[in-house]
Every structure is written in C-alpha cells, then in structure tokens.
Design a protein around this motif. Structure first.
Motif, PDB file in Angstrom:
ATOM      1  N   SER A  90       1.166  13.190  -1.429  1.00  0.00           N
ATOM      2  CA  SER A  90       2.220  12.245  -1.043  1.00  0.00           C
ATOM      3  C   SER A  90       1.908  11.494   0.242  1.00  0.00           C
ATOM      4  O   SER A  90       2.782  10.889   0.822  1.00  0.00           O
ATOM      5  N   ARG A  91       0.669  11.522   0.716  1.00  0.00           N
ATOM      6  CA  ARG A  91       0.318  10.826   1.937  1.00  0.00           C
ATOM      7  C   ARG A  91       0.568   9.326   1.790  1.00  0.00           C
ATOM      8  O   ARG A  91       0.079   8.689   0.866  1.00  0.00           O
ATOM      9  N   SER A  92       1.330   8.754   2.715  1.00  0.00           N
ATOM     10  CA  SER A  92       1.793   7.378   2.570  1.00  0.00           C
ATOM     11  C   SER A  92       0.728   6.384   2.996  1.00  0.00           C
ATOM     12  O   SER A  92      -0.022   6.608   3.937  1.00  0.00           O
ATOM     13  N   THR A  93       0.667   5.257   2.273  1.00  0.00           N
ATOM     14  CA  THR A  93      -0.198   4.158   2.681  1.00  0.00           C
ATOM     15  C   THR A  93       0.553   2.837   2.675  1.00  0.00           C
ATOM     16  O   THR A  93      -0.039   1.778   2.619  1.00  0.00           O
ATOM     17  N   SER A  94       1.878   2.889   2.731  1.00  0.00           N
ATOM     18  CA  SER A  94       2.662   1.662   2.739  1.00  0.00           C
ATOM     19  C   SER A  94       2.625   1.011   4.110  1.00  0.00           C
ATOM     20  O   SER A  94       2.341   1.655   5.114  1.00  0.00           O
ATOM     21  N   ASN A  95       2.911  -0.269   4.158  1.00  0.00           N
ATOM     22  CA  ASN A  95       2.884  -0.998   5.413  1.00  0.00           C
ATOM     23  C   ASN A  95       3.977  -2.049   5.397  1.00  0.00           C
ATOM     24  O   ASN A  95       4.173  -2.739   4.400  1.00  0.00           O
ATOM     25  N   GLU A  96       4.677  -2.186   6.514  1.00  0.00           N
ATOM     26  CA  GLU A  96       5.812  -3.099   6.567  1.00  0.00           C
ATOM     27  C   GLU A  96       5.406  -4.558   6.517  1.00  0.00           C
ATOM     28  O   GLU A  96       6.250  -5.421   6.311  1.00  0.00           O
ATOM     29  N   SER A  97       4.140  -4.852   6.705  1.00  0.00           N
ATOM     30  CA  SER A  97       3.704  -6.247   6.631  1.00  0.00           C
ATOM     31  C   SER A  97       3.568  -6.723   5.187  1.00  0.00           C
ATOM     32  O   SER A  97       3.296  -7.891   4.950  1.00  0.00           O
ATOM     33  N   GLY A  98       3.744  -5.811   4.217  1.00  0.00           N
ATOM     34  CA  GLY A  98       3.646  -6.175   2.819  1.00  0.00           C
ATOM     35  C   GLY A  98       2.295  -5.924   2.201  1.00  0.00           C
ATOM     36  O   GLY A  98       2.103  -6.168   1.003  1.00  0.00           O
ATOM     37  N   THR A  99       1.321  -5.411   2.976  1.00  0.00           N
ATOM     38  CA  THR A  99      -0.040  -5.197   2.482  1.00  0.00           C
ATOM     39  C   THR A  99      -0.246  -3.729   2.117  1.00  0.00           C
ATOM     40  O   THR A  99       0.123  -2.835   2.867  1.00  0.00           O
ATOM     41  N   ASN A 100      -0.837  -3.505   0.969  1.00  0.00           N
ATOM     42  CA  ASN A 100      -1.232  -2.161   0.556  1.00  0.00           C
ATOM     43  C   ASN A 100      -2.487  -1.778   1.335  1.00  0.00           C
ATOM     44  O   ASN A 100      -3.556  -2.343   1.126  1.00  0.00           O
ATOM     45  N   VAL A 101      -2.386  -0.819   2.265  1.00  0.00           N
ATOM     46  CA  VAL A 101      -3.461  -0.518   3.194  1.00  0.00           C
ATOM     47  C   VAL A 101      -4.042   0.860   2.926  1.00  0.00           C
ATOM     48  O   VAL A 101      -3.464   1.691   2.225  1.00  0.00           O
ATOM     49  N   GLN A 102      -5.196   1.120   3.534  1.00  0.00           N
ATOM     50  CA  GLN A 102      -5.850   2.408   3.386  1.00  0.00           C
ATOM     51  C   GLN A 102      -5.187   3.485   4.238  1.00  0.00           C
ATOM     52  O   GLN A 102      -5.010   4.614   3.788  1.00  0.00           O
ATOM     53  N   GLU A 103      -4.826   3.143   5.488  1.00  0.00           N
ATOM     54  CA  GLU A 103      -4.287   4.112   6.432  1.00  0.00           C
ATOM     55  C   GLU A 103      -2.911   3.679   6.911  1.00  0.00           C
ATOM     56  O   GLU A 103      -2.736   2.541   7.362  1.00  0.00           O
TER      57      GLU A 103
END
Length: 618
Positions: A106-119
């Motif tokens: 369940s480690r999250s990789t979401s980002n509030e800028s709208g980009t699917n990121v690695q970390e």
C-alpha cells in the motif's frame, strides 16, 4: 473575492510536496583545523571519490582518461554482444506465510500536482500540473493557464516561450512551485537545456522572470519542497576527429585524435552557461576507479523564487541512472541496457563487453540546504532505469540485469551504508534465468519483479530483513507487465503486453493480481486490448491514473502500428474482476500528450494535444 485572489490563495496554501530542503549545497568537514567555514571543501567520506585540488588537476583527470579512450575513429564506445539462448526461468520457492502488516503493497505514490510519481513527496516534471483551481499545461512552446473550478475549464492566459521547436529532441515539461512555474525545454540539437521561470502571481498575466540556457543534456529533474534539482551531463567533447584515409593511416589518425583530446578545456567536459562551466572545480569529485565511465554528471539546484542563485555539485563520471528519494540521491554509473527493452518479441539478453561489468553507486544525503556525499560502492550487473532502485530505512535495494560479470539471470540486491561504503547486505539471484527485467515495484518490505522471454514470471521478494531477502513466490503467465501499480494492500495492476506461449507479442493488456498470499500470487483477471496496441504507461507512467474512491483505473492505450489512435481505457474493479470501456480521445503523435488529472473536487481533467476538458468517467 476576485478570481485572481482565489487562485493566488490556492497557490500559496496548497502544499505540493512535503518540504525537504531549501537548496542543494556541498557539505563541509567539521575539522576545526581545516579551511575556514566560508570556503568549505567537498566532504568525501572515502577514497572512491577525491576532490579536485585545482582546475588543472580536474582537466588532467579528464584528459588522461580521454586519451585512453580515443582511437583512430574517435571515441571508443565499446561494443555489445548478445546472449540469445532460451531457457526456462527457475528459482526455488521459499515456504512463506500470507501477507501480513509487515509486508504491504500500500505504499503511496500519489502527488497533489496531478502527476503519477515514483516517490511520494518527490514531484516530477510533466506537461501538466494542478494546484487548487489552477491548471497549467504546456502545448508545444506555449504555456497555458486554466481555471478548473467551474463547470468547464476556462483558459485564463497563454504565454509563448522561446527556446525550442516542436521537433526538439527533448520534450518540454514543467514543475509548479508555489506561484512560479519552471519550464524545462531541450534545444533543437538536443545538447542544451533551457530553464524558464515564469511568475504566476497574477494567473491572468504570467510573466517570464528568468531564462537560463545550460549547455548540457537534462537526464532528470525533481522537486523537493521548493527546490528544483536538475541532473545534467555534458557528454563527451565534440571534436573534429580524423579517420584513417589517404593522408593518415590508423596510427596517424589515432595520434591526431589524442592530441585533440589533450587540447580540450574544462568547458568541453562540463555543462556550461555562457561558455563557462556551471560548476566550480572545487565542487567536482573525481572517481579514483580507472574504469569509471568517462564524462561528468552535474546536479544543479535552484529555488524558483531566486532563479539566478544556484548551488551545484558534480561527479567526474557519466551516470547512466539517477534516482531520488525524499532524503537521498543516488547515481548509478556503469553498464546500461535500457535501450533494447522496447523490442517486440523475445528480446536478446545483453552481455556488456565492458571487462569490468560492474555498476558504480554513489549516495548523497539531502538535508535542508546541503547535500553530502556519504557513501559509494559497486555491484556486478546492470541497472536498467530509475525504477530499478529504491531506498527504505537506509537500505538501498537494486534490481540488476546480467552483464559479463554475472550469471544469465537477474537479481535483487540490498546494500547498507557502513561508514563511507555501500556494502552488499543481502541478495536473491536467479530471478528469470535467460530473461530480462520488464518492471519492478518496491514497497516497504516487498519487491515485485516481472521478467519476460516467453512467459511472464512475477516474483514476490520479501525484504523485511534486508540481510536475508527471500523469494516467497512466483507466478508464470503469458505476456508481461511493464508498469505495476498498487491498488491497496492486497491488489496490484500490471499494464504491459499480452503474448502467446511461444513469446509472440499480440497487443496491450492490463492484469489484476492478488498478493494476499505472497507465496502464491494469483492473476485474478486480465483485459486484453486489440492486436498491435500499446499501453502508454509501459513507457510513461504519467499516462496512468488511479481513482481509489471510485475503484477505477484510467490508462492510455494506443494503436501504434496503424492509424495511431489513442483511447482512455476505463477499468472498473469490483470483486476481483475488471470491466473495461474504451473512450477514443486523440490521434497521431499527440497521443503521447494525453493526461488524466484528478482534482480535489473529484472531477478528472482530460488533457489532449489541443484541448483541456473534464472527462466524464463512465
């Protein structure tokens, strides 16, 4: 309240990323008898890197290695042979236990800028970013701003940018930092990087506040807090080499070329601004390993609020891969075979002709306004890309492909920082014998590795004890997943290619996996797309969007062989099954620009080559 006030407030209060630091500077020794604090030396923890004692010393190190690597036809780039036997993947399965709280996906990789990121916490550049009700996108060489708070996106302003043409080798991308945008553009010849900072205080009237051209190829860019870090390399000097011919034989051409190398200047070896090296000689570390790859890797850090103030560090070797976590930066310099990973059908496995066959690893700590070189080491094998590296609780985990110094298999290796060294702590070998790694996904105590040659083995590796990683289970199915994404603690989705039992690729697919019991991972369902289609997320994870509240995946699928039509595949998950609906959205080369950006309001913005609109999730 005016729209300007609303947007400005949103930009000022929306935190895109947890703050990590306000700069990127070299650390300094605390020795009281050393140089004064205002002129700190590079802090080097061991003998793998040494600081340049002078500009003459630095240039001599480049020239000495350069003369050794030049021949009668110019730079000697070496060769590559391939290993092309076909064998069955095999590895002993460890007796394990069902997934527990200690081994989670369940480690999250979401980002509030709208980009699917690695970390999580480390933003990456993209063609579109969002902050509150403001959406910013690049369309060719124009920056466009939209208000997405109403019933339909409303364009607020557009700003043409100079610095590249549509045909540039490096696509333009951006990072959004508070009330400023940093646009990264490649020059037409692919050798320069144009960094443009735009003020968005008034989003109806954006203003360019700085444009800086760096002679160097941009390999990566990341955002930590309000600091943008750029990883650049200069490449080998472009010299007017002679080749054997009527006037010069092989020996004469080689001597002529060696003299050209001896006449080079530092500006030929390092990225430059206005003809001057972007980094000071005292801030360049020189590898002591004679086999280190010739070249330079430079990290430039800038706060967009003060774009003319830069902190820079460099290593005098050309890194093939750079990986950022929230508090670490790693360079991998050595054999690389990522260029052949996109082949169709069974791909030949690489064996690098480099007699060393190893990858050098350099670790830097990110802490506030400083970066400190902390450790280095090496591993036998090749690091395909940034997704092959990960760090958790000080443990560096690396997925390795084969080279001349390894067996014909892949491995997962864990390393720990011990003093100034990166030392191997544990490993699992024989993951995909005679196969190549197609995708890797890391979690706190787990690695999922997918390899492929004829069938797709999916391996689950327990990393809860870094000193004793264990292969828990594997799943063999046709096809392979090129991108893996967690869907909670028990589910993964893989996007990649369907294949026959003989390894013939047929078209894109999405597969849903159950990893509740890591000793027995299962494929719950698969959606196969039309023949010859390709999944965009396979090469660009930013074309993948997970909507957890709706249990829905949005991913781009394209017919890459005929017509070049792009669809959004809407995958709904329910009870371990997937239903799919295809929505045609784009055509031609603009398919690569398609993004689906989730908003805090629950709406999803569809960005195509020409339009910005809300996407009606079926």
């Amino acid at each position: 309240m005016t729209l300007r006030t609303v947007l400005t407030t949103a930009l000022a209060t929306t935190g895109l990323v947890a703050a990590v630091g306000a700069g990127y500077a070299l650390g300094h020794a605390d020795d009281a008898e050393g140089p004064p604090a205002e002129t700190p030396p590079i802090r080097l923890a061991n003998a793998d890197l040494t600081p340049a004692e002078s500009c003459e010393d630095l240039l001599a190190s480049f020239v000495e290695r350069g003369v050794e690597q030049v021949g009668p036809y110019g730079w000697d780039q070496g060769g590559m042979t391939v290993f092309d036997d076909v064998g069955a993947a095999g590895a002993e399965r460890s007796v394990g236990v069902p997934l527990s709280a200690g081994v989670s996906t369940s480690r999250s990789t979401s980002n509030e800028s709208g980009t699917n990121v690695q970390e999580a916490g480390v933003d990456e550049p993209d063609v579109v970013k969002v902050a509150g009700p403001l959406l910013v996108r690049l369309q060719d060489s124009t920056l466009r701003l939209y208000d997405v708070s109403g019933d339909a996106p409303a364009e607020l302003a557009s700003l043409p940018l100079s610095g590249r043409s549509r045909a540039s080798a490096q696509p333009a991308e951006l990072l959004l930092v508070d009330e400023r945008v940093v646009v990264l553009q490649g020059s037409d010849d692919g050798r320069e990087t144009v960094v443009t900072t735009v003020d968005l205080t008034d989003p109806t009237s954006p203003e360019v506040v700085d444009t800086t051209t760096i002679r160097g190829v941009l390999d990566a860019a990341r955002l930590h807090g309000d600091v943008v870090r750029l990883v650049l390399r200069a490449g080998l000097p472009e010299l007017d080499f002679r080749h054997p011919g009527d006037e010069l034989g092989a020996g004469g051409a080689e001597r002529f070329n060696e003299q050209l190398v001896r006449e080079t200047e530092l500006a030929d070896w390092l990225p430059t601004i206005d003809g001057e090296p972007v980094v000071g000689c005292e801030d360049v570390a020189i590898p002591t390993d004679d086999d280190a790859t010739l070249g330079s890797t430079v990290v430039v850090a800038v706060d967009p609020a003060s774009p003319n103030e830069r902190t820079v560090t460099a290593v005098a070797t050309e890194a093939t891969t750079s990986y950022f976590s929230a508090d670490r930066f790693y360079l991998a310099a050595g054999p690389s075979w990522g260029a052949i990973r996109d082949c169709w059908g069974p791909c030949p496995l690489p064996w690098n002709d480099d007699p060393d066959g190893t990858t050098g690893l350099y670790a830097f700590a990110l802490d506030g306004a400083e970066t400190t070189y902390v450790a280095s080491g090496e591993v036998e094998g090749s690091v395909a890309d940034r997704w092959s590296m990960d760090v958790v609780d000080g443990s560096l985990r690396v997925a390795l492909g084969p080279t001349s110094e390894t067996g014909n298999f892949n491995s997962v290796v864990t390393l720990r920082e011990e003093g100034s060294e990166l030392l191997e702590e544990g490993r699992v070998d024989k993951l995909g014998v005679d196969e190549e790694i197609k995708s890797v996904r890391w979690f706190d105590d787990l690695a999922i590795v997918v390899t492929f040659r004829q069938v797709d083995p999916l391996y689950a590796v327990d990393l809860s004890d870094p000193a004793d990683p264990r292969l828990l289970g594997e799943l063999k199915i046709p096809g392979f997943s090129e991108y893996l994404h967690p869907l909670g603690e028990r589910r993964l989705i893989g996007v990649g290619q369907d294949a026959s039992l003989s390894g013939e690729l047929r078209g894109a697919q999405a597969a849903l996996f159950d990893v509740t019991d890591l000793t027995d991972p299962r494929q719950l369902d698969v959606v196969r797309y039309a023949k010859h289609t390709q999944a965009g997320a396979a090469t660009d994870p930013r074309q993948f969007t997970w909507l957890p509240e709706r249990r829905t995946v949005l991913t781009v699928v394209a017919d890459g062989w005929t017509g070049r039509t792009g669809w959004v595949s809407v995958l709904r998950l329910d009870g371990g099954r997937m239903t799919n609906e295809m929505v045609e959205v784009e055509y031609g080369s603009d398919v690569a620009q398609v993004r689906l950006v989730p908003l805090a309001s629950g709406k999803v913005v569809l960005v195509t080559g020409e339009d910005v609109a809300f996407f009606d999730v079926p």
